[in-house]
Enzyme design. Structure first.
Site, PDB file in Angstrom:
ATOM      1  N   GLU A   1     -23.043 -28.472 -34.830  1.00 57.17           N
ATOM      2  CA  GLU A   1     -24.367 -28.197 -35.086  1.00 57.17           C
ATOM      3  C   GLU A   1     -25.215 -28.859 -34.394  1.00 57.17           C
ATOM      4  O   GLU A   1     -25.862 -29.693 -34.368  1.00 57.17           O
ATOM      5  CB  GLU A   1     -24.841 -28.732 -36.614  1.00 57.17           C
TER       6      GLU A   1
ATOM      7  N   ASP B   1     -25.606 -32.854 -34.365  1.00 55.95           N
ATOM      8  CA  ASP B   1     -26.897 -32.327 -34.689  1.00 55.95           C
ATOM      9  C   ASP B   1     -27.961 -32.720 -33.508  1.00 55.95           C
ATOM     10  O   ASP B   1     -29.106 -33.067 -33.746  1.00 55.95           O
ATOM     11  CB  ASP B   1     -27.637 -32.862 -36.064  1.00 55.95           C
TER      12      ASP B   1
HETATM   13 ZN    ZN Z   1     -29.289 -29.034 -37.371  1.00 51.68          ZN
END
Ligand code: ZN
Length: 344
Positions: A8, A292
């Site tokens: 991600e 992330d």
């Molecule tokens: Zn994200």
């Protein structure tokens, strides 16, 4: 652990930045944070440097949220998806061993989305599709969720290509933010993302889409957006109050789809107890490491994962092998010694 895969991880383009409505950003994020994020979103070299420091071998990159989903005009959505995917293609060619990508899909035009998925995922380095929540079909609240629009051609194409779909958060619609009004700092990843995205995932489970496309695989970030913890209660209440699947659009219970059609990543949620709870609920073979980036630091996510007291074989599985298998990355098997940084 060396040789991790993270999935991600985000980038942006100048065209995407042109669409991004910065309204409210200053409220929610500090200025220095926003500037640092933007700098890193636009420069794949900075990403590679962080990957090296954090022991991350390969990143599967995606256009940052809300990306194509927020573009009102279908023709412009198609243009942005194509430009974003071409940008990803170019940095994957620069770093062929380090990057793969999720394709951006302009669901505003389903046929164009299918063509784009076919054009990208069909040719190798794109390994799935990432969708940033609901999609705008017009201005303001004129949107559709993934279970609402006639998207069967899109699901069919993803299933045919074996392309998992990453369901990434997007901010709730203004009409659904009453409960956090007065607290703009809760509008994004700190709070609102999880209830928006977990609700979206539950809609999919209840919609029957996985009956029509049983091989379809959906990935959720942030340790499953709260679902590993909350789904057992939801299932219990549906069983008690609604006689299970009676009257439901879906043939099976949500817990069945969660166990058979969903995967969970660690993105942005580097906390060991919720991580162990997620493993308990969905199983270790459906868990994958992620960070992330650039909203989170690869160093921080990598160190948390590496330092966790977890059996080495399990660490290798969640840190690398599950993603290698699900996305058919073709990475060579890594011995436990090599993963630990010995003899590699
Ligand atoms: Zn994200």
């Amino acid at each position: 652990m060396d040789g991790k895969v993270a999935l991600e991880e985000h980038f942006s383009t100048q065209l995407n930045n042109g669409y991004w409505n910065a309204k409210g950003e200053e409220d929610r994020n500090g200025k220095a944070y926003a500037q640092d994020v933007e700098r890193r979103l636009l420069d794949p070299d900075l990403c590679v440097a962080e990957m090296d420091r954090a022991g991350i071998d390969v990143c599967i990159m995606s256009l940052t949220s809300p990306g194509v989903q927020s573009v009102i005009d279908a023709g412009q959505a198609v243009e942005l998806a194509r430009e974003s995917n071409e940008h990803a293609q170019s940095f994957m060619e620069t770093y062929p061993d380090r990057f793969r990508a999720f394709a951006a899909a302009p669901l505003q035009d389903v046929k164009a989305a299918c063509d784009e998925v076919n054009r990208t995922v069909g040719q190798g380095r794109f390994v799935g599709v990432l969708v940033n929540g609901y999609t705008n079909s017009g201005a303001d609240e004129d949107v559709f969720y993934l279970d609402e629009a006639p998207l069967d051609d899109f699901w069919s194409e993803c299933e045919r290509l074996g392309a998992p779909v990453y369901l990434h958060p997007r901010e709730p619609l203004p009409s659904q933010q009453r409960s956090i009004r007065g607290y703009p700092e809760l509008g994004g990843s700190a709070w609102a993302f999880f209830y928006e995205t977990s609700t979206h995932a539950v809609r999919l489970m209840l919609s029957g889409v996985f009956d029509r496309f049983p091989k379809l695989q959906v990935v959720l970030g942030h340790l499953g957006e709260g679902l590993p913890y909350m789904l057992p209660r939801m299932q219990h209440r549906l069983d008690e109050q609604r006689e299970g699947t009676k009257g439901s659009k879906a043939k099976r219970r949500p817990s069945y789809y969660f166990a058979n059609n969903f995967h969970v990543t660690t993105s942005g949620h580097f906390h060991t107890k919720p991580f162990l709870e997620a493993i308990d609920q969905i199983g270790a073979d459906r868990m994958m490491f992620s960070v992330d980036y650039p909203y989170e630091q690869m160093d921080m996510g990598g160190r948390w994962f590496d330092d966790m007291r977890l059996e080495e074989a399990l660490k290798l599985q969640i840190g690398r092998e599950n993603a290698n298998k699900l996305f058919k990355l073709g990475l060579a098997p890594l011995s436990r010694a090599a993963a630990a940084g010995f003899g590699s």
